[in-house]
Write an enzyme that holds these catalytic residues in place. Structure first.
Site, mmCIF file in Angstrom:
data_model
loop_
_atom_site.group_PDB
_atom_site.id
_atom_site.type_symbol
_atom_site.label_atom_id
_atom_site.label_comp_id
_atom_site.label_asym_id
_atom_site.label_seq_id
_atom_site.Cartn_x
_atom_site.Cartn_y
_atom_site.Cartn_z
ATOM 1 N N LYS A 31 0.770 -1.385 -0.178
ATOM 2 C CA LYS A 31 -0.060 -0.085 0.003
ATOM 3 C C LYS A 31 0.733 1.067 0.057
ATOM 4 C CE LYS A 31 -3.685 -0.584 2.566
ATOM 5 N NZ LYS A 31 -4.254 -0.839 3.692
ATOM 6 N N ARG A 100 -2.979 3.223 8.763
ATOM 7 C CA ARG A 100 -3.440 1.958 7.683
ATOM 8 C C ARG A 100 -2.379 1.049 7.609
ATOM 9 N NH1 ARG A 100 -4.703 4.789 2.021
ATOM 10 N NH2 ARG A 100 -5.849 2.934 1.866
ATOM 11 N N GLY A 109 -8.362 -7.731 4.508
ATOM 12 C CA GLY A 109 -9.265 -7.996 5.756
ATOM 13 C C GLY A 109 -8.481 -8.620 6.703
ATOM 14 N N MET A 111 -5.730 -7.337 8.268
ATOM 15 C CA MET A 111 -4.978 -6.360 9.520
ATOM 16 C C MET A 111 -5.778 -5.236 9.478
ATOM 17 S SD MET A 111 -1.220 -7.188 8.980
ATOM 18 C CE MET A 111 -1.233 -6.408 7.279
ATOM 19 N N ARG A 344 -3.528 -1.070 -6.347
ATOM 20 C CA ARG A 344 -2.463 -2.481 -6.519
ATOM 21 C C ARG A 344 -2.956 -3.103 -7.916
ATOM 22 N NH1 ARG A 344 -5.493 -4.525 -1.412
ATOM 23 N NH2 ARG A 344 -7.288 -4.715 -2.239
ATOM 24 N N HIS A 460 -3.874 -34.852 6.254
ATOM 25 C CA HIS A 460 -3.770 -36.168 5.368
ATOM 26 C C HIS A 460 -4.835 -36.118 4.192
ATOM 27 C CE1 HIS A 460 -4.892 -40.541 4.607
ATOM 28 N NE2 HIS A 460 -3.365 -40.435 4.308
ATOM 29 N N SER A 795 17.027 -40.326 -12.649
ATOM 30 C CA SER A 795 15.659 -39.573 -12.331
ATOM 31 C C SER A 795 15.589 -39.435 -10.908
ATOM 32 C CB SER A 795 14.643 -40.556 -13.047
ATOM 33 O OG SER A 795 13.484 -40.076 -12.617
ATOM 34 N N THR A 798 11.909 -37.623 -5.896
ATOM 35 C CA THR A 798 11.786 -36.617 -5.153
ATOM 36 C C THR A 798 11.180 -37.115 -3.833
ATOM 37 O OG1 THR A 798 10.428 -35.413 -6.194
ATOM 38 C CG2 THR A 798 12.812 -34.722 -6.422
ATOM 39 N N CYS A 863 11.051 -37.496 -11.241
ATOM 40 C CA CYS A 863 9.856 -38.274 -11.619
ATOM 41 C C CYS A 863 9.012 -38.165 -10.337
ATOM 42 C CB CYS A 863 9.996 -39.683 -12.033
ATOM 43 S SG CYS A 863 10.732 -40.699 -10.909
ATOM 44 N N TYR A 883 14.321 -33.095 -17.934
ATOM 45 C CA TYR A 883 12.889 -33.092 -17.982
ATOM 46 C C TYR A 883 12.371 -33.122 -16.447
ATOM 47 C CZ TYR A 883 13.287 -38.255 -17.030
ATOM 48 O OH TYR A 883 13.606 -39.237 -16.681
HETATM 49 P P1 ADP Z 1 -7.482 -1.951 3.854
HETATM 50 O O1 ADP Z 1 -5.962 -2.556 3.896
HETATM 51 O O2 ADP Z 1 -8.386 -3.252 4.516
HETATM 52 O O3 ADP Z 1 -7.874 -2.101 2.242
HETATM 53 P P2 ADP Z 1 -7.131 0.629 4.105
HETATM 54 O O4 ADP Z 1 -5.921 0.919 4.644
HETATM 55 O O5 ADP Z 1 -7.024 0.901 2.628
HETATM 56 O O6 ADP Z 1 -7.678 -0.810 4.531
HETATM 57 O O7 ADP Z 1 -8.298 1.641 4.836
HETATM 58 C C1 ADP Z 1 -9.547 1.201 5.093
HETATM 59 C C2 ADP Z 1 -10.617 2.177 4.249
HETATM 60 O O8 ADP Z 1 -10.299 3.324 4.644
HETATM 61 C C3 ADP Z 1 -10.434 2.088 2.840
HETATM 62 O O9 ADP Z 1 -11.968 2.118 2.207
HETATM 63 C C4 ADP Z 1 -9.752 3.333 2.660
HETATM 64 O O10 ADP Z 1 -9.977 3.958 1.272
HETATM 65 C C5 ADP Z 1 -10.134 4.050 3.769
HETATM 66 N N1 ADP Z 1 -9.074 5.251 3.905
HETATM 67 C C6 ADP Z 1 -7.999 4.950 4.353
HETATM 68 N N2 ADP Z 1 -7.304 6.226 4.553
HETATM 69 C C7 ADP Z 1 -8.255 7.087 4.170
HETATM 70 C C8 ADP Z 1 -7.886 8.516 4.077
HETATM 71 N N3 ADP Z 1 -6.689 9.130 4.493
HETATM 72 N N4 ADP Z 1 -8.913 9.341 3.828
HETATM 73 C C9 ADP Z 1 -10.212 8.575 3.621
HETATM 74 N N5 ADP Z 1 -10.370 7.257 3.475
HETATM 75 C C10 ADP Z 1 -9.231 6.514 3.867
HETATM 76 MG MG MG Z 2 -7.759 -0.666 1.306
HETATM 77 MG MG MG Z 3 -9.547 -3.434 6.241
#
Ligand code: ADP
Ligand code: MG
Ligand code: MG
Length: 912
Positions: A31, A100, A109, A111, A344, A460, A795, A798, A863, A883
């Site tokens: 990020k 963030r 989702g 962290m 990203r 398993h 051959s 592994t 193999c 191969y």
């Molecule tokens: P995640 O890793 O779960 O995508 P983010 O760090 O991107 O979490 O942030 C969670 C939400 O908050 C996202 O929808 C993001 O766009 C919003 N957000 C993060 N920073 C800001 C900011 N500076 N201003 C407005 N919205 C923000």
């Molecule tokens: Mg985000």
């Molecule tokens: Mg989040």
């Protein structure tokens, strides 16, 4: 030794967004690196700074942040404040920031992020005044206390959610935006009380303290249970740490000319061209993906705010051009002004990956080589499995782990024996167990699919099912399985043996009843050719098939590794050829001694005189020969490596305990059966406490007179017969489990003579049958220089090499210790799934070098199952093998990955 403490103290731990770039993803996380990159591109990113992953690693190791971090954060914060002309949490027009998380690999989702940091009982008023919007200010504050309470103070989120809905009801508000300022203000008070009650401290009013606490919470969130589980599943190392991004807030919750959205530059689900996204008016952060209100499409957004939409479209094009790939974007509009909050390279489905890669070639944004980098063998593998008909009606029972892909439908059975019996009657069955053990193997083979309520992707059930390409959903914890009563309960549903379920090993879903299954269009393409497959497909599917064809053909042009298949029968060989196999790297002959023929090998084992032995062998010879003729016919013109008998002989005899009981009972009744007595004596004689390391492989060849000779004779005669029939047999004989060159010399003395004798008899005169060995013991690898004197090829087996290098008995350790080892980080992936480069790989490299030294032209292959594992294929390419050989079904995957490996080596980019 470098002291981590002092080196972190000296390092630059904070980077302004305007300082970094996307190359710094290790340090800034994905990020942060991409925020910096967008800033560099001049896109409208709110300013801010990133605290490095190094700071996080230090914090997690030492339990406190480096002193210098506090100073560096202060400096960066002041630069930010000066740039914007506002102070963090000021009582007038306060600067607010988001804190963030953001690791090197995106972990959606997993962290935490806290928004609106800097608000307190005073600055909330300043914010209201500056924005001239009381409601907005209190909405932002309640969001801060709620997020801070949940993620920093570890208070259960429901406590806040419940109060929020209660307040909504009191206010008669249908949605959160209808809540008036006064109600929100009260809600803040309630939220603060919840914080005080549940965390034992007041919600912090000091803005900098809020920031520091949020930062530490983000650091700590790296190690939550769910984050660890996610990393294990995605094979992300546990020691990377996360960066923390501090970003000036922009507000999508500032009324109807504001909002927040997410978009993709192409459809990540289907790969269709054209942007795709959702927008939510008057909302903040994750409101847009949380389903609290209905979102607008990008088309609606264009009507609502044409200017922002136009700018966003332009930026999407910029980003696609810059990243030359599908981008996943978060944006916010604050009173008509567009802000970019994240981008990203977007995750996508397997089908989308192939389509997008070829679209980008056609748009002349990437080369064919680059396109090959954009798809993976795993993705291709997913496209090969049958799928449930997307249009079919379905009743979801539960969801487990997607352990082995595919779509399977069948009657529920709760034990292995029933699975075998029902399958023998032609029924499709789903074997349902709490967890499986090696005893369930027969049932797993017989079943269409395997379903368990316990265990993860390395259990398993998962490992074995994947190995044999059986669909498997494991760890579906909601299932209450009662094997005694033969029932399965989930929620209000109770199913009994014989009830039909459908399981999707690609998604982990379990459905009640029969879902229609359709063959993979990509398999149709491989089996029937492009034209045929295209004719049968709708436009979207046809596009996927065309993309796969293009990239697979490019991989074939590019790769250096040949790809063979492991196949024991003519039928498997035929299938392998269709999948593009260029030969057979392993034909296991033991499978030819099962079923009706087991009694023949039993007779051989029981033989007491030379005469008896010769009779038994003479009966086996024509059967073996016919097998080999069929195999060589199916693979005509391509190399076929046949392995002489490998497994311990007791595998061909009845179970020791059962037989002992039978004999004991017979004796007690005074009616001992001579044949059984004799059989039991043989079973006792052959019993081993560790058969894996006992009388097997070449040791059998040396200890059981005539056995290997018979097999060699059958192979040579089959080849001669094919030659006489005008075929082109290309056969190689492989000796298993050699540890010492002497073993190989002794066996060669025996088998060279037979090859010469048979080949000399007329038709076979033109035959050359190379004789080589498997390298599957560390000693063989270490003495490969000597072994190559007697081997025309190596051959690498592994599987056994991994067992013997680690001292792991696979059947024993996988279920008992692997989950713990993965958790403790001893390895990030099972060494049976993906080759252990440092250990097993080092032995392979040693043997490759030594083998070539003795015999420069020696042919080298692998193999084991690893031959079809993407990451391992890259290693085998780098180790300069000739191969790889894998199961027929994995052949396309190995072809694709061999092509990718060749490119990776060229560009020096070893990453997958
Ligand atoms: P995640 O890793 O779960 O995508 P983010 O760090 O991107 O979490 O942030 C969670 C939400 O908050 C996202 O929808 C993001 O766009 C919003 N957000 C993060 N920073 C800001 C900011 N500076 N201003 C407005 N919205 C923000
Ligand atoms: Mg985000
Ligand atoms: Mg989040």
């Amino acid at each position: 030794m470098v002291n981590p403490r002092s080196s972190a103290q000296r390092a630059q731990l904070v980077f302004d967004f305007s300082d970094g770039s996307r190359e710094q993803v290790d340090l800034l996380g994905g990020k942060g690196a991409n925020l910096a990159e967008m800033t560099k591109l001049g896109l409208p990113v709110p300013p801010g700074f990133t605290i490095t992953t190094e700071a996080c690693r230090y914090y997690l190791a030492q339990g406190e942040e480096p002193q210098s971090l506090r100073v560096q954060v202060t400096m960066a914060l002041r630069r930010l404040e000066d740039q914007l002309g506002r102070r963090l949490g000021d009582v007038q027009d306060p600067l607010l920031v988001s804190v963030r998380s953001g690791a090197k690999f995106s972990m959606p989702g997993m962290m935490e992020t806290v928004l609106n940091v800097g608000l307190n009982d005073y600055s909330v008023k300043g914010l209201a005044e500056a924005a001239k919007d009381e409601r907005f200010a209190w909405d932002s504050y309640r969001r801060l206390v709620q997020m801070f309470g949940r993620t920093v103070l570890d208070i259960p989120g429901e406590l806040f959610e419940e109060e929020l809905s209660a307040a909504k009801q009191r206010a008669g508000a249908g949605t959160d935006v209808e809540m008036p300022a006064a109600e929100l203000r009260e809600l803040v008070e309630t939220f603060k009380q919840i914080c005080a009650e549940h965390s034992g401290r007041e919600f912090p009013q000091d803005p900098r303290e809020q920031l520091d606490m949020a930062m530490r919470a983000v650091f700590t969130s790296w190690n939550t249970e769910r984050a660890r589980i996610y990393r294990r599943r995605e094979r992300i190392p546990h020691d990377l740490g996360t960066a923390v991004n501090i970003c000036a807030m922009v507000f999508g919750n500032l009324g109807d000319t504001s909002g927040t959205g997410v978009c993709f530059t192409r459809d990540p689900a289907t790969g269709k061209q054209g942007a795709y996204g959702d927008y939510l008016v008057n909302a903040q952060g994750e409101d847009v993906v949380s389903g609290i209100r209905n979102t607008l499409s990008l088309e609606d957004f264009a009507r609502l705010d044409p200017a922002s939409h136009a700018e966003l479209s332009q930026i999407m094009r910029r980003l696609e051009t810059h990243y030359r790939d599908l981008c996943d974007i978060e944006f916010t509009v604050e009173r008509g002004k567009l802000w970019m909050l994240q981008t990203r390279v977007g995750k996508r489905t397997a089908a989308a990956a192939f389509r997008i890669a070829t679209q980008l070639i056609d748009e002349r944004l990437i080369t064919e080589d680059e396109a090959l980098h954009r798809v993976t063998g795993d993705q291709l593998g997913q496209l090969l499995f049958p799928q449930f008909d997307a249009d079919a009606e379905r009743t979801l029972l539960t969801r487990g782990m997607a352990a082995s892909p595919g779509a399977a439908v069948g009657k529920l059975v709760f034990d292995s024996a029933t699975a075998v019996a029902e399958a023998a009657r032609g029924e499709n069955v789903i074997l349902c167990r709490r967890e499986t053990t090696p005893d369930d193997l027969a049932g797993m083979v017989a079943a269409a699919g395997v379903l368990t309520s316990r265990g993860g992707k390395t259990s398993h059930a998962a490992v074995v099912a994947r190995g044999m390409g059986r669909t498997c959903v494991c760890g579906a914890e909601e299932l209450d399985i009662d094997a005694e009563a033969r029932t399965l309960t989930v929620g209000d549903n109770r199913l009994a043996e014989g009830d039909v379920v459908s399981i999707d090993g690609t998604t982990g879903e379990v459905f009640a009843g029969t879902l229609a299954v359709v063959a993979s269009p990509v398999v149709n393409y491989l089996e029937l050719g492009l034209d045929h497959a295209l004719a049968a497909a709708d436009a979207d599917t046809a596009d996927v098939v065309r993309a796969v064809d293009r990239l697979l053909r490019h991989a074939d042009r590019t790769r250096r590794l040949r790809v063979r298949a492991n196949a024991d029968t003519a039928e498997d060989a035929g299938r392998a050829r269709v999948m593009g196999a260029e030969g057979i790297g392993l034909c296991r002959t033991e499978h030819m001694f099962l079923g009706d023929r087991r009694v023949l090998i039993e007779r051989l084992i029981l033989a007491e005189t030379d005469g008896e032995r010769e009779t038994a062998l003479a009966e086996l010879l024509p059967l073996q020969r016919a097998d080999f003729v069929a195999l060589l016919t199916a693979m005509d013109g391509l190399p076929v490596t046949i392995r002489l008998l490998d497994p311990p002989l007791h595998e061909f005899l009845p179970d020791r305990t059962e037989l002992a009981v039978k004999v004991a009972v017979a004796r007690a009744n005074g009616g001992a059966d001579a044949a059984d007595e004799r059989l039991l004596a043989a079973v006792e004689r052959l019993h081993e406490s560790n058969p894996m390391m006992g009388l097997r492989g070449v040791r059998l060849g040396l200890m059981v007179p005539g056995l290997y000779s018979m097999q060699v004779r059958a192979i040579t005669e089959a080849a001669a017969e094919r030659l006489a029939a005008g075929g082109t047999p290309v056969v190689e004989i492989m000796v298993p489990l050699v540890a010492s060159v002497m073993e190989l010399h002794l066996i060669r003395d025996e088998i060279d003579g037979i090859v010469a004798e048979v080949a000399g008899n007329g038709e076979g005169a033109a035959l050359h049958i190379p004789i080589g060995t498997m390298i599957e013991l560390p000693r063989a690898a270490l003495t490969a220089r000597r072994i190559a004197e007697a081997a025309e090829f190596f051959s690498f087996g592994t599987n056994d090499l991994t067992q013997t290098t680690w001292g792991f008995s696979r059947d024993d350790v996988e279920s008992s210790i692997f989950a713990a080892y993965l958790d403790k980080g001893v390895f990030t992936v099972s060494p049976f799934e993906s080759l252990d480069r440092d250990g097993v790989g080092a032995l392979i490299r040693t043997a490759v070098a030594a083998g070539r030294e003795t015999r420069p032209g020696i042919k080298l292959g692998v193999c084991g199952e690893h031959g079809g594992d993407p990451d391992s294929v890259h290693f085998f390419h780098a180790a300069d093998l000739d191969y790889v050989s894998c199961s027929p079904f994995r052949v396309p995957v190995a072809r694709l990955e061999s092509g990718r490996a060749a490119l990776a080596a060229e560009t020096g980019d070893g990453a997958l």
